[in-house]
Design an enzyme around this catalytic site. Structure first.
Site, mmCIF file in Angstrom:
data_model
loop_
_atom_site.group_PDB
_atom_site.id
_atom_site.type_symbol
_atom_site.label_atom_id
_atom_site.label_comp_id
_atom_site.label_asym_id
_atom_site.label_seq_id
_atom_site.Cartn_x
_atom_site.Cartn_y
_atom_site.Cartn_z
ATOM 1 N N ASN A 1 34.153 36.332 15.106
ATOM 2 C CA ASN A 1 32.975 35.515 14.859
ATOM 3 C C ASN A 1 32.350 36.040 13.565
ATOM 4 O OD1 ASN A 1 30.294 34.604 14.672
ATOM 5 N ND2 ASN A 1 30.196 34.196 16.860
ATOM 6 N N ASP B 1 34.944 33.826 20.503
ATOM 7 C CA ASP B 1 33.639 34.287 20.970
ATOM 8 C C ASP B 1 33.386 33.533 22.272
ATOM 9 O OD1 ASP B 1 31.029 34.836 21.524
ATOM 10 O OD2 ASP B 1 30.246 34.245 19.564
ATOM 11 N N ASN C 1 31.170 34.417 24.512
ATOM 12 C CA ASN C 1 29.739 34.508 24.818
ATOM 13 C C ASN C 1 29.468 34.900 26.256
ATOM 14 O OD1 ASN C 1 27.474 34.321 23.085
ATOM 15 N ND2 ASN C 1 28.244 32.357 22.347
ATOM 16 N N TYR D 1 34.656 28.748 20.271
ATOM 17 C CA TYR D 1 33.326 29.313 20.099
ATOM 18 C C TYR D 1 32.494 28.742 21.248
ATOM 19 C CZ TYR D 1 28.669 30.164 18.157
ATOM 20 O OH TYR D 1 27.366 30.553 17.966
ATOM 21 N N ASP E 1 27.529 40.053 13.052
ATOM 22 C CA ASP E 1 27.050 40.806 14.208
ATOM 23 C C ASP E 1 28.165 40.958 15.256
ATOM 24 O OD1 ASP E 1 26.974 38.094 14.667
ATOM 25 O OD2 ASP E 1 25.116 38.115 15.824
ATOM 26 N N HIS E 2 29.350 40.405 14.926
ATOM 27 C CA HIS E 2 30.549 40.595 15.756
ATOM 28 C C HIS E 2 31.590 41.307 14.910
ATOM 29 C CE1 HIS E 2 29.635 37.315 18.837
ATOM 30 N NE2 HIS E 2 28.745 37.080 17.902
ATOM 31 N N GLU F 1 32.031 30.460 14.140
ATOM 32 C CA GLU F 1 30.825 30.386 13.310
ATOM 33 C C GLU F 1 31.188 30.334 11.832
ATOM 34 O OE1 GLU F 1 26.859 31.552 14.298
ATOM 35 O OE2 GLU F 1 27.642 33.066 15.677
#
Lengths: 355, 266
Positions: free
Chosen positions: A42, A215, A217, A175, A335-336, A73
């Site tokens: 991501n 991702d 989540n 995603y 941030d990943h 993303e």
């Protein structure tokens, strides 16, 4: 235009520009191979990564040399004029600003080592979500679709899915929509609908094993977050969901974790990282890390996965988080961090054994 | 290997000028039939199809089917270096990643050769069926170009309506409306100045003028243009290329505002 005319195969006699003599040897031998080295990331805006972190990420690609790279993303808008229907498989370029950004991206992806990959996009209408799939040109997919219903040319809203089929396996790049914090259509309800659809997808029978990455989540168990007590009681502006099991950090609510467990069990999927790493690893066991400044400093989650069909379990050779630490080293500005999977080659001779 | 020799080199120059505004990169496909190209614009609203039949070349050698990816702007720059009366030869070896353009002046006292790198372009080829059109309008290409240019100064879209009275081009914008009607006229001295209308069924379709104006860059290729229309299908704007082929532009019709409410996009 594809609404009006169907795509047809070109005359196969040399219709593709022939590679050089040296390359043709490599290509011939590779044509029988299947991808074995995979990466998912991501990027938290692929364009920003190209602008700010590209030399380091390029170095990772050169070093690890993945056969396939799944990006989430992307955050590039889909082609098509304002108000018109969008072409989600293409990057917007009808304004000078959009053309400039597209040029930055296409130049980065033309240069080595990225020039060795074929790129597929599934994009949202705006700079939100969107996925990309990079496959080494020597691996020729049998098909690429952009939705969970396997319909040609249709894309999921927001460009959340790319499903590629090879000779012996399928890879799904997703995603997954974030749970959000509230009982509403664009939050809990959206995620419930998604989880239901993905459960239907993974329980469909198929002759080819699946690798599902991206991702997702969700952090499956307490071992998959750095601070379970912190995440269990997390709230946004004091909001308390009506259902107790929806309380807590998006990605760590009991509802999400239970549904994820159901998907793994009923889909006969193995979590490749956890299959190889049974213990909690506070340094490099997480793929998402909170902002080093503020209350989420050092608060980390494993939400990026490689899930593989049980049929592939014995071939899992390695599965690693490529980043570590609370200062987000190896996250390349996102941030990943990237997550990589390596399969050992399938034993074809064993399959061909006449006994 | 591939070797094509075109005495009327200016045709190729004009072809490039007509296509490069619409398409950045494209694959040129060469087979025993001829030299062809099919490409969509970036938003996939328009499609261009080019064919130069092998018989139209003075010399046409194509040992195997080959596809050459080219950036059309770069190709146009190369062809600009050819004089209007030059003979143009296109050469490529099998498996090569370059193409060579050779320009010979008519008296052969000047010979130039330019080598251009080829690109790897993955593109989808669309099957275009031979369709029965509700209406076909053939008219002077300069007239059509003038109409598109004039209407562009008033509005963004053009409604092309064909009835038994003739063909009407309409637009409207902030400053007002404009209508141009062309009636059938076959009683003219030169056949290329005629407007011929075949109509099986009345047609009315709306198109973006921006694309129409791009198509009219092909006006230098042919004195006449043929516009083929069917309701809810792309329009075809065709320019013949001497006796050796054509360039065809396909444009998806625009959906009217009121239609949009009742027929949501699938």
């Amino acid at each position: 235009m594809k609404r009006f005319f169907k795509v047809v195969e070109k005359d196969s006699d040399g219709s593709v520009k022939k590679p050089r003599e040296n390359d043709s040897e490599a290509e011939e031998s590779n044509e029988k191979k299947e991808p074995l080295k995979f990466m998912t990331w991501n990027a938290n805006s692929f364009l920003l990564r190209v602008k700010n972190n590209w030399p380091d990420f390029t170095n990772l690609i050169t070093t690890f040399d993945p056969d396939l790279i799944a990006i989430q993303e992307v955050r590039m808008p889909a082609a098509g004029a304002k108000g018109a229907s969008k072409i989600q498989g293409e990057i917007k370029d009808d304004t000078s600003a959009a053309r400039e950004e597209k040029k930055i991206l296409t130049r980065a992806l033309s240069a080595p080592p990225f020039g060795n990959y074929h790129v597929w996009w599934s994009l949202a209408d705006s700079k939100y979500a969107g996925t990309a799939l990079l496959v080494k040109k020597c691996f020729k997919p049998k098909s690429v679709v952009f939705n969970l219903d396997k319909l040609a040319s249709k894309h999921e809203p927001d460009g959340r899915v790319i499903l590629v089929e090879f000779e012996t396996l399928r890879l799904l790049n997703t995603y997954v929509p974030n749970n959000g914090w509230k009982e509403e259509a664009n939050s809990f309800q959206r995620r419930r609908k998604w989880d239901k659809r993905i459960l239907e997808f993974v329980t469909q029978s198929s002759d080819k094993p699946l690798i599902w990455c991206g991702d997702l989540n969700v952090s499956h168990e307490e071992i998959d977050v750095s601070h379970p007590d912190f995440f269990s009681v997390a709230k946004l502006n004091g909001y308390i969901p009506p259902n107790k099991e929806d309380c807590g950090q998006p990605g760590f609510t009991l509802s999400e974790r239970k549904r994820f467990g159901t998907i793994l069990r009923e889909g006969k999927l193995v979590d490749a990282y956890r299959f190889l790493h049974e213990d909690k690893d506070m340094e490099r066991g997480f793929s998402w890390s909170g902002n080093p400044v503020g209350r989420y400093r050092g608060k980390r989650m494993r939400i990026d996965y490689f899930l593989v069909s049980e049929k592939l379990k014995e071939r899992i050779a390695a599965c690693e988080m490529r980043g570590h630490g609370i200062e987000l080293e190896g996250f390349y500005g996102s941030d990943h961090c990237p997550v990589t999977l390596e399969l050992s080659p399938s034993s074809n001779s064993q399959n061909e054994d006449p006994i | 290997m591939l070797e094509l020799r075109l005495v009327q080199g200016s045709l190729l120059k004009k072809v490039l000028e007509s296509v490069k505004e619409l398409v950045n990169d494209a694959n040129f496909d060469c087979s025993s039939t001829g030299f062809s190209l099919q490409a969509m614009d970036s938003s996939h609203v328009a499609l261009v199809a080019l064919l130069l039949r092998s018989e139209g070349f003075e010399h046409y050698r194509c040992d195997r089917n080959i596809s050459m990816g080219m950036n059309l702007n770069n190709m146009a720059k190369m062809l600009k270096c050819a004089g209007n009366d030059d003979i143009i030869t296109i050469k490529a070896d099998d498996g090569s990643d370059t193409v060579t353009f050779m320009f010979e002046s008519p008296t052969q006292d000047k010979i130039s050769d330019f080598e251009m790198k080829l690109m790897d372009i993955d593109s989808e080829h669309l099957g275009i069926p031979e369709a029965e059109y509700h209406a076909i309008v053939k008219m002077p290409s300069s007239e059509f170009a003038r109409i598109c240019k004039d209407l562009s100064s008033i509005g963004d879209t053009v409604v092309i309506s064909v009835t038994k009275e003739g063909v009407k081009f309409s637009t409207k914008g902030d400053i007002g409306t404009a209508n141009i009607v062309c009636r059938q006229n076959t009683s003219v001295d030169k056949p290329e100045e005629a407007t011929v209308i075949e109509m099986n069924e009345p047609v009315s379709l709306t198109f973006a003028l921006r694309y129409m104006n791009s198509f009219t860059k092909a006006t230098p290729l042919s004195n006449t243009v043929t516009i083929s229309l069917s309701n809810e299908l792309p329009v075809v704007v065709e320019y013949k290329i001497a006796e050796m082929g054509y360039v065809r532009f396909y444009l998806a019709p625009k959906i009217e505002e009121d239609e949009e409410d009742t027929k949501p996009q699938v």
